[in-house]
Design a protein around this motif. Sequence first.
Motif, PDB file in Angstrom:
ATOM      1  N   CYS A 137      23.279 -37.142  28.088  1.00  0.00           N
ATOM      2  CA  CYS A 137      23.484 -35.757  27.695  1.00  0.00           C
ATOM      3  C   CYS A 137      24.928 -35.369  28.003  1.00  0.00           C
ATOM      4  O   CYS A 137      25.534 -35.926  28.907  1.00  0.00           O
ATOM      5  CB  CYS A 137      22.504 -34.931  28.511  1.00  0.00           C
ATOM      6  SG  CYS A 137      22.764 -33.175  28.419  1.00  0.00           S
ATOM      7  N   ASP A 138      25.454 -34.395  27.257  1.00  0.00           N
ATOM      8  CA  ASP A 138      26.847 -33.988  27.531  1.00  0.00           C
ATOM      9  C   ASP A 138      26.911 -32.741  28.409  1.00  0.00           C
ATOM     10  O   ASP A 138      27.956 -32.132  28.540  1.00  0.00           O
ATOM     11  CB  ASP A 138      27.614 -33.779  26.217  1.00  0.00           C
ATOM     12  CG  ASP A 138      27.070 -32.612  25.401  1.00  0.00           C
ATOM     13  OD1 ASP A 138      27.668 -32.294  24.352  1.00  0.00           O
ATOM     14  OD2 ASP A 138      26.052 -32.010  25.814  1.00  0.00           O
ATOM     15  N   GLY A 139      25.794 -32.348  28.957  1.00  0.00           N
ATOM     16  CA  GLY A 139      25.799 -31.260  29.933  1.00  0.00           C
ATOM     17  C   GLY A 139      25.290 -29.921  29.417  1.00  0.00           C
ATOM     18  O   GLY A 139      25.210 -28.957  30.174  1.00  0.00           O
ATOM     19  N   TRP A 140      24.969 -29.842  28.135  1.00  0.00           N
ATOM     20  CA  TRP A 140      24.448 -28.549  27.652  1.00  0.00           C
ATOM     21  C   TRP A 140      23.872 -28.699  26.259  1.00  0.00           C
ATOM     22  O   TRP A 140      24.130 -29.680  25.566  1.00  0.00           O
ATOM     23  CB  TRP A 140      25.561 -27.499  27.619  1.00  0.00           C
ATOM     24  CG  TRP A 140      26.596 -27.735  26.560  1.00  0.00           C
ATOM     25  CD1 TRP A 140      27.578 -28.670  26.561  1.00  0.00           C
ATOM     26  CD2 TRP A 140      26.752 -27.006  25.324  1.00  0.00           C
ATOM     27  NE1 TRP A 140      28.337 -28.592  25.431  1.00  0.00           N
ATOM     28  CE2 TRP A 140      27.866 -27.581  24.647  1.00  0.00           C
ATOM     29  CE3 TRP A 140      26.073 -25.948  24.738  1.00  0.00           C
ATOM     30  CZ2 TRP A 140      28.304 -27.113  23.405  1.00  0.00           C
ATOM     31  CZ3 TRP A 140      26.517 -25.481  23.500  1.00  0.00           C
ATOM     32  CH2 TRP A 140      27.617 -26.064  22.855  1.00  0.00           C
ATOM     33  N   ARG A 141      23.069 -27.715  25.873  1.00  0.00           N
ATOM     34  CA  ARG A 141      22.699 -27.559  24.469  1.00  0.00           C
ATOM     35  C   ARG A 141      22.454 -26.072  24.239  1.00  0.00           C
ATOM     36  O   ARG A 141      22.261 -25.312  25.189  1.00  0.00           O
ATOM     37  CB  ARG A 141      21.461 -28.390  24.107  1.00  0.00           C
ATOM     38  CG  ARG A 141      20.128 -27.856  24.613  1.00  0.00           C
ATOM     39  CD  ARG A 141      18.951 -28.545  23.912  1.00  0.00           C
ATOM     40  NE  ARG A 141      17.743 -27.752  24.015  1.00  0.00           N
ATOM     41  CZ  ARG A 141      16.841 -27.852  24.991  1.00  0.00           C
ATOM     42  NH1 ARG A 141      17.007 -28.714  25.962  1.00  0.00           N
ATOM     43  NH2 ARG A 141      15.764 -27.081  24.982  1.00  0.00           N
ATOM     44  N   TYR A 142      22.462 -25.679  22.972  1.00  0.00           N
ATOM     45  CA  TYR A 142      22.133 -24.293  22.639  1.00  0.00           C
ATOM     46  C   TYR A 142      20.682 -24.043  23.049  1.00  0.00           C
ATOM     47  O   TYR A 142      19.803 -24.855  22.763  1.00  0.00           O
ATOM     48  CB  TYR A 142      22.286 -24.041  21.139  1.00  0.00           C
ATOM     49  CG  TYR A 142      23.719 -23.992  20.672  1.00  0.00           C
ATOM     50  CD1 TYR A 142      24.218 -24.961  19.800  1.00  0.00           C
ATOM     51  CD2 TYR A 142      24.587 -22.979  21.086  1.00  0.00           C
ATOM     52  CE1 TYR A 142      25.528 -24.916  19.349  1.00  0.00           C
ATOM     53  CE2 TYR A 142      25.893 -22.932  20.642  1.00  0.00           C
ATOM     54  CZ  TYR A 142      26.363 -23.902  19.780  1.00  0.00           C
ATOM     55  OH  TYR A 142      27.654 -23.853  19.339  1.00  0.00           O
ATOM     56  N   SER A 143      20.440 -22.919  23.690  1.00  0.00           N
ATOM     57  CA  SER A 143      19.112 -22.608  24.205  1.00  0.00           C
ATOM     58  C   SER A 143      18.076 -22.502  23.090  1.00  0.00           C
ATOM     59  O   SER A 143      16.893 -22.799  23.292  1.00  0.00           O
ATOM     60  CB  SER A 143      19.171 -21.290  24.992  1.00  0.00           C
ATOM     61  OG  SER A 143      17.958 -21.044  25.631  1.00  0.00           O
ATOM     62  N   PRO A 160      15.392 -30.055  22.373  1.00  0.00           N
ATOM     63  CA  PRO A 160      16.137 -31.159  22.993  1.00  0.00           C
ATOM     64  C   PRO A 160      16.692 -32.098  21.914  1.00  0.00           C
ATOM     65  O   PRO A 160      16.121 -32.213  20.826  1.00  0.00           O
ATOM     66  CB  PRO A 160      15.083 -31.868  23.843  1.00  0.00           C
ATOM     67  CG  PRO A 160      14.046 -30.833  24.103  1.00  0.00           C
ATOM     68  CD  PRO A 160      14.039 -29.921  22.924  1.00  0.00           C
ATOM     69  N   ASP A 161      17.786 -32.745  22.254  1.00  0.00           N
ATOM     70  CA  ASP A 161      18.566 -33.496  21.267  1.00  0.00           C
ATOM     71  C   ASP A 161      17.767 -34.475  20.402  1.00  0.00           C
ATOM     72  O   ASP A 161      17.919 -34.500  19.181  1.00  0.00           O
ATOM     73  CB  ASP A 161      19.694 -34.270  21.972  1.00  0.00           C
ATOM     74  CG  ASP A 161      20.750 -33.342  22.547  1.00  0.00           C
ATOM     75  OD1 ASP A 161      21.632 -33.842  23.275  1.00  0.00           O
ATOM     76  OD2 ASP A 161      20.697 -32.129  22.268  1.00  0.00           O
ATOM     77  N   ARG A 220      23.147 -24.675  13.020  1.00  0.00           N
ATOM     78  CA  ARG A 220      23.342 -25.281  14.341  1.00  0.00           C
ATOM     79  C   ARG A 220      23.143 -26.802  14.291  1.00  0.00           C
ATOM     80  O   ARG A 220      23.901 -27.552  14.886  1.00  0.00           O
ATOM     81  CB  ARG A 220      22.348 -24.713  15.351  1.00  0.00           C
ATOM     82  CG  ARG A 220      22.630 -23.336  15.852  1.00  0.00           C
ATOM     83  CD  ARG A 220      23.160 -23.401  17.283  1.00  0.00           C
ATOM     84  NE  ARG A 220      22.926 -22.174  17.997  1.00  0.00           N
ATOM     85  CZ  ARG A 220      23.831 -21.197  18.095  1.00  0.00           C
ATOM     86  NH1 ARG A 220      24.995 -21.320  17.526  1.00  0.00           N
ATOM     87  NH2 ARG A 220      23.540 -20.098  18.769  1.00  0.00           N
ATOM     88  N   GLU A 261      25.978 -29.520  15.358  1.00  0.00           N
ATOM     89  CA  GLU A 261      25.773 -30.528  16.400  1.00  0.00           C
ATOM     90  C   GLU A 261      25.954 -31.937  15.847  1.00  0.00           C
ATOM     91  O   GLU A 261      26.583 -32.793  16.476  1.00  0.00           O
ATOM     92  CB  GLU A 261      24.370 -30.388  17.015  1.00  0.00           C
ATOM     93  CG  GLU A 261      24.190 -29.122  17.831  1.00  0.00           C
ATOM     94  CD  GLU A 261      25.113 -29.057  19.033  1.00  0.00           C
ATOM     95  OE1 GLU A 261      25.070 -29.962  19.887  1.00  0.00           O
ATOM     96  OE2 GLU A 261      25.910 -28.105  19.108  1.00  0.00           O
TER      97      GLU A 261
END
Lengths: 513, 207
Positions: free
Chosen positions: B83-89, B93-94, B149, B153
């Motif tokens: 993971c790169d440390g964040w995602r849009y809420s 999940p990715d 979005r 991404e």
Amino acid sequence: MRKYLNTEVVDAVVIGTGAGGAPIISRLAKAGLKVVALEAGGQWDPQNDFATDELEQSKIFWNFERLSAGEDPLAFGRNNSGIGVGGTTLAYTAYTPRSRPDDFKIETEFGVGKDWPVNYEDLEPYYDELELFLGVSGPSPYPWGPPRKRGYPLPPNTLNGAAQLMERGCRQLNIKTSPAANAILSAPYFQEFVGWRNACTNRGFCQAGCSTGAKASTDVTFIPLAIHFGAEIRTESFATTIETGENGKITGVVYLKNGVEERQLCKYLFLCAGAIETPRLLLINNLANSSGQVGKNFMANIGVQVWGEFEELVHPYKGIPASLISEDMNRPEDADFAGGYLLQSIGVMPLTYASQLTRATGVWGKELRNKMNAYNHVAGINMHGECLPHENNFLELSDENDQMGLPKPRIHFTLGENEKRIGSHGEKLMKQIWTNAGAKNMFVYYRNAHTIGTCRMGNDADTSVVDAEGRSFDIPNLYICDNSIFPSSLNTNPALTIMALALRTADKFLGKY
Amino acid sequence: MENDFSDIKQKVHDFLKNTYITEPTRKALEERIEKAKGKNHFFDDYSFKLLSTACSLLMDQEPKDPFVNIAFFIDDRLSKNKCDGWRYSDMPPDGEMYLKGLGGIDETASMMFRKNFTVLEKEEQIKVLKVIQEGIADGDTWKTLSPVRFFEELLAETTEFFFSYPLVQLDFGYAGMADAAGWQKIGLNESEEIEKLVSNHFKNIPG
């Protein structure tokens, strides 16, 4: 390195080894206290571990997932958070301007935001000490702010292409510019308990890990000193539980070391894990929040960037990413907002540029390839400004767990009216400067920097989490010291001020201990 | 094969061995070249093919013969749960986002052109991607997954992997990885030997 038994009640546990934690660890250890630092990440060996490659270097960013919400959701990871001994100083640009006296009194001056319970005069001796200790390179006398007792220990770093362009563009508007003050050595410098640190080689990788030791991250400055005086830096140690006794005082910290639970007993706890992890840990443990302010008042500096392509070759990856500054916009005359901003020239590494380019403009395919073919002619200018606290901007625990089994934080962020006005003012000015400098094909990237304010300091226990000395109002043996205690965002980059606060916190604590 | 990159690939390989590149940098770049071969682990073959096609188009590559198939890198990091440390809420999940989004690409392709994405003409594939980016794509998928979005991404991640690939970096004239001696000439219109070498020998590789 000295090691302490888990069952020994050490004088202090410090969670985090970055700008907040490292000065405290070293100050306390030097005073003869038994100190154990818990660092979630590992100890890097920059010369052998650090590559000049952004993707490889993503290992130094806090990669545990955070959820980003609000109308202007923030990026985390590479944008603002590091991991390993050094914390986010591993990835900071090492821009170290001093905050100015009016930075601390936004509420008095404008009637919005919150004043600090400390003044410039309280931090001044620590700024002096830090600039000498870290080896800050900068112009003397410094063109802005109150006069100082001494100049910078080292002359400014060489200006790169982006800096030259900003100088050119600003000159036409009579905006004063100067080489910046950077905690990056412009000449070899002797660091106690480390040896001679090398001068900067201009590889431009400050934000992805300095491999030469020229950048003053805490791992090549405070931490070796701390170890010399007997502090233990416990790596791969992820704090999960803060334990309290019958009287509500902290007795110890439970952490996961390589997946196994351990406990360290202590008399005092210094929580220095940054403005996301510090409040997260307090919320998970339901501690120190009678004010209701833990996680609230989240701020991030408005950091709009303007990029352009120039006829000249820039090779934007060379030199210090942020080498020129203007503080003329600290309080612009025509402001329709509270606060102000700095202007800074920006170089950029290719991946960061490409990724921002696509997020800002949505460009792809042939158009993207063409834009990237112009990379060697690209330079940027950015603003760094005030962000007010808002009700809408806060951190909470989500109901999704991460791989440590802890609830992921969700951070809500929406630009308020004041931020939009500052952003707009800066955008207009930067476009003018860049046009003057010869930029073509400009694009604007709206971005916010740093994580601030979520355990703010103040004199009033009802509206603050810690007092003017960083001590929790609720728990007498808990101190907090990192970006989370800032009551206002400041318009300056925070690292030097965090370190100054940390030294002051340590001194105040030792005065009572 | 339309384009034969084996010559260039050898040149890149040789370039990476020069003394201007430090050991940790060389190691990272050589490993990256290795990673671009191999097998998909996270995606099934069909989804992987769809992703490969999309990634190639996003980077103006020939889907049948790109410089590098970025899908390998996306597949690799998802299979390792990195993971790169964040995602849009408001995004899933990715891994879930990708699976759903790839399904959405096919759904939109079917609704627009009555065929699956991978068998469309290039111009048609580009049209599908464009409507998704603009948020005007047809399909049930996009009722519960923001197309704007998802596209952002997908594009950001593809961009990051693509522009960190050594061959691509040299192609756009980037010599920053060759910093073992540091940089002395850092002002406007100043180039050092290794930068001139990259510019003369690698910039704008045909293909």
